[in-house]
Design a protein around this motif. Structure first.
Motif, mmCIF file in Angstrom:
data_model
loop_
_atom_site.group_PDB
_atom_site.id
_atom_site.type_symbol
_atom_site.label_atom_id
_atom_site.label_comp_id
_atom_site.label_asym_id
_atom_site.label_seq_id
_atom_site.Cartn_x
_atom_site.Cartn_y
_atom_site.Cartn_z
ATOM 1 N N ASP A 1 -8.059 -4.243 3.151
ATOM 2 C CA ASP A 1 -9.039 -3.944 2.099
ATOM 3 C C ASP A 1 -9.543 -2.507 2.159
ATOM 4 O O ASP A 1 -10.106 -2.001 1.185
ATOM 5 C CB ASP A 1 -10.229 -4.907 2.186
ATOM 6 N N ASP A 2 -9.371 -1.845 3.301
ATOM 7 C CA ASP A 2 -9.848 -0.480 3.482
ATOM 8 C C ASP A 2 -8.790 0.559 3.090
ATOM 9 O O ASP A 2 -9.107 1.715 2.888
ATOM 10 C CB ASP A 2 -10.265 -0.273 4.949
ATOM 11 N N VAL A 3 -7.539 0.121 2.958
ATOM 12 C CA VAL A 3 -6.430 1.035 2.691
ATOM 13 C C VAL A 3 -6.226 1.187 1.187
ATOM 14 O O VAL A 3 -6.136 0.193 0.464
ATOM 15 C CB VAL A 3 -5.123 0.531 3.345
ATOM 16 N N ARG A 4 -6.142 2.436 0.733
ATOM 17 C CA ARG A 4 -5.862 2.700 -0.679
ATOM 18 C C ARG A 4 -4.367 2.743 -0.918
ATOM 19 O O ARG A 4 -3.622 3.348 -0.156
ATOM 20 C CB ARG A 4 -6.488 4.033 -1.102
ATOM 21 N N LYS B 1 0.822 -1.219 0.000
ATOM 22 C CA LYS B 1 0.000 0.000 0.000
ATOM 23 C C LYS B 1 0.855 1.267 0.000
ATOM 24 O O LYS B 1 0.399 2.325 -0.404
ATOM 25 C CB LYS B 1 -0.917 0.030 1.233
ATOM 26 N N LEU B 2 2.082 1.138 0.462
ATOM 27 C CA LEU B 2 2.978 2.279 0.601
ATOM 28 C C LEU B 2 4.306 1.924 -0.074
ATOM 29 O O LEU B 2 5.052 1.091 0.421
ATOM 30 C CB LEU B 2 3.187 2.576 2.089
ATOM 31 N N PRO B 3 4.602 2.529 -1.229
ATOM 32 C CA PRO B 3 5.834 2.191 -1.948
ATOM 33 C C PRO B 3 7.074 2.676 -1.205
ATOM 34 O O PRO B 3 7.035 3.720 -0.539
ATOM 35 C CB PRO B 3 5.676 2.916 -3.283
ATOM 36 N N VAL B 4 8.141 1.906 -1.306
ATOM 37 C CA VAL B 4 9.381 2.225 -0.606
ATOM 38 C C VAL B 4 10.581 2.036 -1.531
ATOM 39 O O VAL B 4 10.475 1.442 -2.605
ATOM 40 C CB VAL B 4 9.563 1.330 0.638
ATOM 41 N N LEU B 5 11.692 2.535 -1.074
ATOM 42 C CA LEU B 5 12.970 2.340 -1.734
ATOM 43 C C LEU B 5 13.813 1.493 -0.797
ATOM 44 O O LEU B 5 13.956 1.838 0.380
ATOM 45 C CB LEU B 5 13.639 3.698 -1.973
#
Length: 89
Positions: free
Chosen positions: A83-86, A50-54
């Motif tokens: 399921d609730d997290v965009r 849900k949260l892109p990282v390096l």
């Protein structure tokens, strides 16, 4: 009076130094502290994609602008329910 002016100047210099030292990328721990989201929840968000990282070796870096966008997109959502997290890019 001169001491007061000196202290004010020193304070101003520290403020400028602090602002120029703002990081573009944060570790999981820094991002958690900055947002108030728990470290484990932050790790789950990354794990769920849900949260892109390096990734730099073993270190995980989250871009500050990505984190801000993530918080805006997910305002009012339960971050503990995958399921609730965009997802953000």
């Amino acid at each position: 009076i001169m001491i007061k002016q000196y202290l004010q100047n020193e304070h101003s210099k520290k403020e400028v130094d602090r602002m120029s030292a703002v990081k573009m990328g944060l570790t999981i721990e820094e991002a958690a502290e900055c947002t108030g989201i728990g470290r484990n929840t932050m790790r789950k968000l990354v794990e769920w994609g849900k949260l892109p990282v390096l990734k730099v070796g073993r270190k995980t870096i989250i871009r500050r602008d990505t984190l801000e966008r993530f918080l805006t997109v997910n305002q009012g959502r339960n971050l503990l329910k995958p399921d609730d997290v965009r997802r953000v890019e």
